[in-house]
Design a protein around this motif. Sequence first.
Motif, PDB file in Angstrom:
ATOM      1  N   ARG A   5      99.965   5.728 -24.557  1.00 33.62           N
ATOM      2  CA  ARG A   5     100.801   4.479 -25.267  1.00 33.62           C
ATOM      3  C   ARG A   5     100.768   4.906 -26.479  1.00 33.62           C
ATOM      4  O   ARG A   5     101.379   4.108 -27.450  1.00 33.62           O
ATOM      5  CB  ARG A   5     100.223   3.150 -24.916  1.00 33.62           C
ATOM      6  N   ALA A   6      99.936   5.731 -27.319  1.00 30.73           N
ATOM      7  CA  ALA A   6      99.814   5.733 -28.725  1.00 30.73           C
ATOM      8  C   ALA A   6     101.160   6.336 -29.192  1.00 30.73           C
ATOM      9  O   ALA A   6     101.515   7.536 -28.862  1.00 30.73           O
ATOM     10  CB  ALA A   6      98.546   6.878 -28.850  1.00 30.73           C
ATOM     11  N   ASN A  53      93.710  -8.834 -35.259  1.00 31.59           N
ATOM     12  CA  ASN A  53      94.172  -8.913 -33.727  1.00 31.59           C
ATOM     13  C   ASN A  53      95.449  -9.293 -33.573  1.00 31.59           C
ATOM     14  O   ASN A  53      95.730 -10.341 -34.099  1.00 31.59           O
ATOM     15  CB  ASN A  53      93.173  -9.532 -32.963  1.00 31.59           C
ATOM     16  N   ALA A  54      96.596  -8.626 -33.175  1.00 25.46           N
ATOM     17  CA  ALA A  54      97.694  -9.208 -33.084  1.00 25.46           C
ATOM     18  C   ALA A  54      98.585  -8.321 -32.256  1.00 25.46           C
ATOM     19  O   ALA A  54      98.668  -7.135 -31.958  1.00 25.46           O
ATOM     20  CB  ALA A  54      98.613  -9.064 -34.584  1.00 25.46           C
ATOM     21  N   GLY A  55      99.234  -9.107 -31.353  1.00 26.49           N
ATOM     22  CA  GLY A  55     100.347  -8.103 -30.612  1.00 26.49           C
ATOM     23  C   GLY A  55      99.977  -7.196 -29.567  1.00 26.49           C
ATOM     24  O   GLY A  55     100.635  -6.007 -29.599  1.00 26.49           O
ATOM     25  N   GLY A  56      98.914  -7.344 -29.102  1.00 24.47           N
ATOM     26  CA  GLY A  56      98.171  -6.305 -28.032  1.00 24.47           C
ATOM     27  C   GLY A  56      97.460  -5.161 -29.076  1.00 24.47           C
ATOM     28  O   GLY A  56      97.535  -3.908 -28.320  1.00 24.47           O
ATOM     29  N   ALA A  74      93.737   0.031 -32.208  1.00 24.84           N
ATOM     30  CA  ALA A  74      92.820   0.188 -30.740  1.00 24.84           C
ATOM     31  C   ALA A  74      93.605  -0.815 -29.785  1.00 24.84           C
ATOM     32  O   ALA A  74      94.017  -1.724 -30.271  1.00 24.84           O
ATOM     33  CB  ALA A  74      91.443   0.428 -30.952  1.00 24.84           C
ATOM     34  N   ASP A  75      93.300  -0.651 -28.593  1.00 16.88           N
ATOM     35  CA  ASP A  75      93.583  -1.709 -27.652  1.00 16.88           C
ATOM     36  C   ASP A  75      92.748  -2.759 -27.959  1.00 16.88           C
ATOM     37  O   ASP A  75      91.550  -2.624 -28.155  1.00 16.88           O
ATOM     38  CB  ASP A  75      93.678  -1.177 -26.261  1.00 16.88           C
ATOM     39  N   ALA A 130      90.973   3.409 -24.942  1.00 20.33           N
ATOM     40  CA  ALA A 130      92.064   4.148 -25.300  1.00 20.33           C
ATOM     41  C   ALA A 130      92.459   3.647 -26.618  1.00 20.33           C
ATOM     42  O   ALA A 130      92.752   2.608 -26.795  1.00 20.33           O
ATOM     43  CB  ALA A 130      93.336   4.063 -24.378  1.00 20.33           C
ATOM     44  N   TYR A 131      92.582   4.651 -27.722  1.00 19.98           N
ATOM     45  CA  TYR A 131      92.969   4.254 -29.027  1.00 19.98           C
ATOM     46  C   TYR A 131      94.188   4.656 -29.157  1.00 19.98           C
ATOM     47  O   TYR A 131      94.848   5.625 -28.681  1.00 19.98           O
ATOM     48  CB  TYR A 131      92.119   5.221 -29.741  1.00 19.98           C
ATOM     49  N   HIS A 132      94.914   3.744 -30.095  1.00 23.63           N
ATOM     50  CA  HIS A 132      96.386   3.843 -30.419  1.00 23.63           C
ATOM     51  C   HIS A 132      96.314   5.035 -31.425  1.00 23.63           C
ATOM     52  O   HIS A 132      97.580   5.759 -31.625  1.00 23.63           O
ATOM     53  CB  HIS A 132      96.836   2.571 -31.127  1.00 23.63           C
TER      54      HIS A 132
END
Length: 138
Positions: A5-6, A53-56, A74-75, A130-132
């Motif tokens: 999803r990154a 922390n915002a919006g996922g 990150a998630d 899992a990191y963005h």
Amino acid sequence: PLSERAPTIGTNEWLRIGSTFHSLHAIAAEASPLRLLGNKNAYGADDGIEEINAGGIVLKSFQTRTGVKFVITADPGTADIDYVLREIYVLYTDCALKDPFYELEMPIRCELFTQAVDLLIERVEKGGGAYHGSSKQR
């Protein structure tokens, strides 16, 4: 890729994220009513905002004693973000700062650093999470 999803984040986007985060960090440090033990800033807090922390998504930073900030996305609920940021700083000191072509205050364009961060992220992902994105710039 760091995660399925990154999104692909280029240098300009990371500069924009870093600039915005730095501004928020500085404003929060000045506006903070609390002066923490060991604070060297007479007019506010030394630390400012360290995590959003915002919006996922989680945006987390690590500021070194020399003022260099590393930012990672990150998630929510991802474990070991602090560990990853500290390890990225170690890689920065080992790779980028020893590169005679690296210029302070500029985006990090050191292939050894990029490869080391990629290996770190892969190692952490195998252990979970899992990191963005990461603090590296492409």
